[in-house]
Design a protein around this motif. Structure first.
Motif, PDB file in Angstrom:
ATOM      1  N   SER A  99       0.830  -1.208   0.000  1.00 32.36           N
ATOM      2  CA  SER A  99       0.000   0.000   0.000  1.00 32.36           C
ATOM      3  C   SER A  99       0.862   1.255   0.000  1.00 32.36           C
ATOM      4  CB  SER A  99      -0.926  -0.003   1.220  1.00 32.36           C
ATOM      5  OG  SER A  99      -1.827  -1.090   1.164  1.00 32.36           O
ATOM      6  N   PHE A 100       2.017   1.175   0.638  1.00 33.38           N
ATOM      7  CA  PHE A 100       2.934   2.321   0.685  1.00 33.38           C
ATOM      8  C   PHE A 100       3.420   2.681  -0.719  1.00 33.38           C
ATOM      9  CE2 PHE A 100       7.388   3.745   0.760  1.00 33.38           C
ATOM     10  CZ  PHE A 100       7.249   4.943   1.437  1.00 33.38           C
ATOM     11  N   LEU A 101       3.855   1.679  -1.477  1.00 33.71           N
ATOM     12  CA  LEU A 101       4.361   1.931  -2.829  1.00 33.71           C
ATOM     13  C   LEU A 101       3.257   2.445  -3.742  1.00 33.71           C
ATOM     14  CD1 LEU A 101       6.776   1.763  -4.759  1.00 33.71           C
ATOM     15  CD2 LEU A 101       6.119  -0.603  -5.268  1.00 33.71           C
ATOM     16  N   ARG A 102       2.064   1.891  -3.625  1.00 37.96           N
ATOM     17  CA  ARG A 102       0.944   2.296  -4.480  1.00 37.96           C
ATOM     18  C   ARG A 102       0.477   3.718  -4.188  1.00 37.96           C
ATOM     19  NH1 ARG A 102      -2.507  -1.630  -6.708  1.00 37.96           N
ATOM     20  NH2 ARG A 102      -4.296  -0.444  -5.940  1.00 37.96           N
ATOM     21  N   SER A 103       0.809   4.240  -2.997  1.00 39.53           N
ATOM     22  CA  SER A 103       0.324   5.559  -2.594  1.00 39.53           C
ATOM     23  C   SER A 103       1.388   6.646  -2.661  1.00 39.53           C
ATOM     24  CB  SER A 103      -0.226   5.485  -1.159  1.00 39.53           C
ATOM     25  OG  SER A 103      -1.267   4.530  -1.072  1.00 39.53           O
ATOM     26  N   LEU A 104       2.538   6.337  -3.229  1.00 36.46           N
ATOM     27  CA  LEU A 104       3.612   7.315  -3.290  1.00 36.46           C
ATOM     28  C   LEU A 104       3.204   8.548  -4.097  1.00 36.46           C
ATOM     29  CD1 LEU A 104       6.805   5.113  -3.851  1.00 36.46           C
ATOM     30  CD2 LEU A 104       6.134   6.332  -1.767  1.00 36.46           C
ATOM     31  N   ARG A 105       3.781   9.676  -3.745  1.00 38.80           N
ATOM     32  CA  ARG A 105       3.505  10.948  -4.409  1.00 38.80           C
ATOM     33  C   ARG A 105       3.848  10.907  -5.899  1.00 38.80           C
ATOM     34  NH1 ARG A 105       1.359  15.627  -6.065  1.00 38.80           N
ATOM     35  NH2 ARG A 105       2.914  17.225  -6.551  1.00 38.80           N
ATOM     36  N   VAL A 106       4.808  10.078  -6.279  1.00 39.13           N
ATOM     37  CA  VAL A 106       5.216  10.037  -7.687  1.00 39.13           C
ATOM     38  C   VAL A 106       4.059   9.641  -8.597  1.00 39.13           C
ATOM     39  CG1 VAL A 106       7.641   9.560  -7.208  1.00 39.13           C
ATOM     40  CG2 VAL A 106       6.055   7.653  -7.477  1.00 39.13           C
ATOM     41  N   TRP A 107       3.104   8.863  -8.075  1.00 41.09           N
ATOM     42  CA  TRP A 107       1.997   8.436  -8.937  1.00 41.09           C
ATOM     43  C   TRP A 107       1.021   9.573  -9.181  1.00 41.09           C
ATOM     44  CZ3 TRP A 107       4.292   4.978 -11.120  1.00 41.09           C
ATOM     45  CH2 TRP A 107       5.000   3.977 -10.469  1.00 41.09           C
ATOM     46  N   SER A 108       0.928  10.503  -8.252  1.00 42.05           N
ATOM     47  CA  SER A 108       0.126  11.702  -8.518  1.00 42.05           C
ATOM     48  C   SER A 108       0.769  12.537  -9.622  1.00 42.05           C
ATOM     49  CB  SER A 108      -0.020  12.542  -7.243  1.00 42.05           C
ATOM     50  OG  SER A 108      -0.789  11.866  -6.281  1.00 42.05           O
ATOM     51  N   LEU A 109       2.102  12.594  -9.617  1.00 44.32           N
ATOM     52  CA  LEU A 109       2.804  13.270 -10.709  1.00 44.32           C
ATOM     53  C   LEU A 109       2.557  12.552 -12.028  1.00 44.32           C
ATOM     54  CD1 LEU A 109       6.216  13.949  -8.924  1.00 44.32           C
ATOM     55  CD2 LEU A 109       4.553  15.683  -9.636  1.00 44.32           C
ATOM     56  N   TYR A 110       2.589  11.224 -11.981  1.00 46.06           N
ATOM     57  CA  TYR A 110       2.342  10.417 -13.183  1.00 46.06           C
ATOM     58  C   TYR A 110       0.958  10.720 -13.748  1.00 46.06           C
ATOM     59  CZ  TYR A 110       1.244   6.205 -15.896  1.00 46.06           C
ATOM     60  OH  TYR A 110       0.847   5.335 -16.880  1.00 46.06           O
ATOM     61  N   ALA A 111      -0.055  10.683 -12.896  1.00 49.07           N
ATOM     62  CA  ALA A 111      -1.428  10.889 -13.362  1.00 49.07           C
ATOM     63  C   ALA A 111      -1.680  12.318 -13.824  1.00 49.07           C
ATOM     64  CB  ALA A 111      -2.410  10.502 -12.259  1.00 49.07           C
ATOM     65  N   SER A 112      -1.039  13.284 -13.181  1.00 40.25           N
ATOM     66  CA  SER A 112      -1.273  14.676 -13.543  1.00 40.25           C
ATOM     67  C   SER A 112      -0.551  15.064 -14.829  1.00 40.25           C
ATOM     68  CB  SER A 112      -0.848  15.606 -12.402  1.00 40.25           C
ATOM     69  OG  SER A 112       0.509  15.416 -12.060  1.00 40.25           O
ATOM     70  N   TYR A 113       0.317  14.200 -15.330  1.00 41.64           N
ATOM     71  CA  TYR A 113       0.988  14.453 -16.608  1.00 41.64           C
ATOM     72  C   TYR A 113      -0.037  14.587 -17.729  1.00 41.64           C
ATOM     73  CZ  TYR A 113       3.651  13.236 -20.875  1.00 41.64           C
ATOM     74  OH  TYR A 113       4.193  13.215 -22.134  1.00 41.64           O
ATOM     75  N   PHE A 114      -1.085  13.766 -17.726  1.00 37.46           N
ATOM     76  CA  PHE A 114      -2.011  13.745 -18.879  1.00 37.46           C
ATOM     77  C   PHE A 114      -2.984  14.944 -18.893  1.00 37.46           C
ATOM     78  CE2 PHE A 114      -0.572   9.473 -17.833  1.00 37.46           C
ATOM     79  CZ  PHE A 114      -0.029   9.093 -19.046  1.00 37.46           C
ATOM     80  N   PRO A 115      -3.791  15.249 -17.895  1.00 45.25           N
ATOM     81  CA  PRO A 115      -3.995  14.581 -16.616  1.00 45.25           C
ATOM     82  C   PRO A 115      -5.041  13.469 -16.724  1.00 45.25           C
ATOM     83  CG  PRO A 115      -5.270  16.585 -16.683  1.00 45.25           C
ATOM     84  CD  PRO A 115      -4.522  16.528 -17.998  1.00 45.25           C
ATOM     85  N   ALA A 116      -5.002  12.529 -15.770  1.00 40.20           N
ATOM     86  CA  ALA A 116      -5.963  11.439 -15.709  1.00 40.20           C
ATOM     87  C   ALA A 116      -6.895  11.634 -14.527  1.00 40.20           C
ATOM     88  CB  ALA A 116      -5.217  10.107 -15.570  1.00 40.20           C
ATOM     89  N   ARG A 117      -8.157  11.248 -14.713  1.00 39.74           N
ATOM     90  CA  ARG A 117      -9.151  11.345 -13.647  1.00 39.74           C
ATOM     91  C   ARG A 117     -10.048  10.115 -13.673  1.00 39.74           C
ATOM     92  NH1 ARG A 117      -8.398  16.390 -15.802  1.00 39.74           N
ATOM     93  NH2 ARG A 117      -7.721  17.990 -14.333  1.00 39.74           N
ATOM     94  N   LEU A 118     -10.481   9.721 -12.489  1.00 44.08           N
ATOM     95  CA  LEU A 118     -11.333   8.543 -12.340  1.00 44.08           C
ATOM     96  C   LEU A 118     -12.732   8.976 -11.916  1.00 44.08           C
ATOM     97  CD1 LEU A 118     -11.496   5.404 -12.257  1.00 44.08           C
ATOM     98  CD2 LEU A 118     -10.809   5.543  -9.849  1.00 44.08           C
ATOM     99  N   HIS A 119     -13.751   8.446 -12.592  1.00 42.81           N
ATOM    100  CA  HIS A 119     -15.141   8.798 -12.319  1.00 42.81           C
ATOM    101  C   HIS A 119     -15.931   7.524 -12.029  1.00 42.81           C
ATOM    102  CE1 HIS A 119     -14.186  12.675 -14.409  1.00 42.81           C
ATOM    103  NE2 HIS A 119     -13.483  11.876 -15.181  1.00 42.81           N
ATOM    104  N   ARG A 120     -16.922   7.610 -11.179  1.00 44.02           N
ATOM    105  CA  ARG A 120     -17.757   6.450 -10.881  1.00 44.02           C
ATOM    106  C   ARG A 120     -19.211   6.745 -11.227  1.00 44.02           C
ATOM    107  NH1 ARG A 120     -17.841   6.640  -4.228  1.00 44.02           N
ATOM    108  NH2 ARG A 120     -19.140   8.504  -4.079  1.00 44.02           N
ATOM    109  N   SER A 121     -19.936   5.710 -11.590  1.00 44.09           N
ATOM    110  CA  SER A 121     -21.363   5.858 -11.867  1.00 44.09           C
ATOM    111  C   SER A 121     -22.186   5.683 -10.609  1.00 44.09           C
ATOM    112  CB  SER A 121     -21.806   4.823 -12.916  1.00 44.09           C
ATOM    113  OG  SER A 121     -21.148   5.041 -14.142  1.00 44.09           O
ATOM    114  N   GLU A 122     -21.790   4.718  -9.772  1.00 43.33           N
ATOM    115  CA  GLU A 122     -22.474   4.504  -8.502  1.00 43.33           C
ATOM    116  C   GLU A 122     -21.562   3.737  -7.562  1.00 43.33           C
ATOM    117  OE1 GLU A 122     -25.222   0.624  -8.971  1.00 43.33           O
ATOM    118  OE2 GLU A 122     -25.867   2.306 -10.230  1.00 43.33           O
ATOM    119  N   ASN A 123     -21.931   3.706  -6.303  1.00 38.33           N
ATOM    120  CA  ASN A 123     -21.126   3.007  -5.318  1.00 38.33           C
ATOM    121  C   ASN A 123     -21.137   1.498  -5.571  1.00 38.33           C
ATOM    122  OD1 ASN A 123     -20.535   5.389  -3.894  1.00 38.33           O
ATOM    123  ND2 ASN A 123     -22.434   5.240  -2.717  1.00 38.33           N
TER     124      ASN A 123
END
Length: 370
Positions: A99-123
């Protein structure tokens, strides 16, 4: 789907794609990146570059280690272990997941390069298990990695109580050193054994409750159709994941990634039929294919293997309930077809609802092929 939520608050909404995207026609001049680019964008580019070259980086480290005789007493048993005995990628235990590796700040940098966003339809309720079908494959499936192999887009916040595992080729877990990284990122093999183990072992009840897997349904074949401003999905005859859902009792969740096909340019099969035939031959004989693609470079906007800075919007659809039938011989073909039809209908619904929001630059409509 008026209640769709985007949870990517760490990303700057004003981040825009490069002024020059490599999509210009008839211009042969290479446009170089300016020197006054901010540190944040430089870091984003560096992280994406490292991700794109991940396997090459780990292989380089491995060969460097091979050149050190002192490492051989450890290296040889390690190679024997990962080649013949290790089942970490298929056991379903997810014991190497960090969980530590998956939550590193570098992945926010990775996603903001495009930027990428995740959306949900329902819970999604955590008392069920799920199979997420990711579409389209694109060239490298950057969106799938950002959304389901990291916490950069807030998956755990959007879907609390669900442990999602992104699946990849089993052969990737035979690559020295890289396999340890992949396991730590929570990746697992896409083999049938792996899928069934993840969805029937562990979880809150020891039978997979609260677990999910993400499969890029179109696979290598679909990557050859990854052309900008289009969405051609290889899905009509893909029913193996439907049967898997029935055997494990996992609900089906379609995922549509707007912009995945826009990240690279590639040689068009209709203009180069001989190249396409060669690519298909490689696909049939080796299980993977090699798209001839390009995008931008680190220091220019026209030549290189870095993806373009183009928005990725990954929309998670509504779950399709599945009745479990463990006995393969008792699975009704009509039920398989019915679930497949419902799955395709949900994908089409996502496309129709969001194409004018996230697919404004499209030059064709959603097409589903064999």
């Amino acid at each position: 789907m008026s209640n769709v939520e985007a949870r990517s608050s760490a990303f700057d909404e004003s981040t825009k794609a490069d002024a020059f995207r490599g999509s210009r026609k008839g211009k042969k001049t290479v446009h170089w990146a300016p020197l006054n680019i901010g540190l944040e964008r430089r870091l984003q580019t560096f992280v994406v570059l490292c991700h794109t070259l991940t396997i090459a980086i780990f292989l380089t480290c491995f060969f460097f280690t091979c050149a050190l005789p002192l490492s051989w007493p450890l290296l040889l048993p390690y190679l024997v272990y990962i080649s013949l005995f290790s089942n970490a990628a298929t056991s379903g235990s997810l014991s190497g997941r960090s969980s530590f590796l998956r939550s590193l700040r570098v992945w926010s940098l990775y996603a903001s390069y495009f930027p990428a966003r995740l959306h949900r339809s329902e819970n999604l309720i955590p008392t069920r298990k799920y199979i997420f079908g990711y579409h389209p494959h694109g060239i490298i499936s950057h969106g799938a990695f950002a959304a389901f192999a990291t916490e950069a887009l807030g998956f755990s916040r959007l879907f609390p109580g669900i442990t999602n595992t992104l699946l990849t080729l089993d052969s990737n877990f035979r690559i020295p050193f890289y396999r340890e990284y992949a396991l730590a990122m929570g990746l697992a093999s896409v083999s049938r054994e792996s899928c069934e183990n993840i969805l029937t072992k562990g979880g809150a009840d020891g039978e997979g409750m609260g677990r999910a897997i993400t499969i890029v349904i179109g696979g290598a074949r679909e990557s050859l159709d990854a052309l900008p401003s289009s969405l051609r999905l290889v899905l009509k005859r893909r029913k193996g994941f439907i049967k898997l859902a029935i055997r494990t009792g996992a609900d089906l969740v379609p995922v549509l990634a707007f912009g995945e096909n826009d990240l690279y340019e590639q040689v068009r099969s209709d203009r180069h039929p001989l190249i396409h035939k060669l690519q298909m031959l490689i696909k049939h004989t080796m299980g993977f294919t090699i798209p001839l693609f390009h995008a931008r470079g680190v220091f220019n906007y026209d030549v290189g293997l870095m993806p373009y800075r183009r928005s990725l919007n990954i929309v998670v659809g509504r779950p399709i309930p599945v009745m479990q039938e463990r006995d393969r011989g008792k699975i009704d073909d009509n039920y398989i077809s019915s679930l497949h039809d419902q799955y395709v209908s949900e994908l089409k619904r996502l496309w129709e609802q969001w194409k004018d929001v996230y697919g404004k630059d499209r030059n064709s409509e959603l097409e589903i092929v064999a």
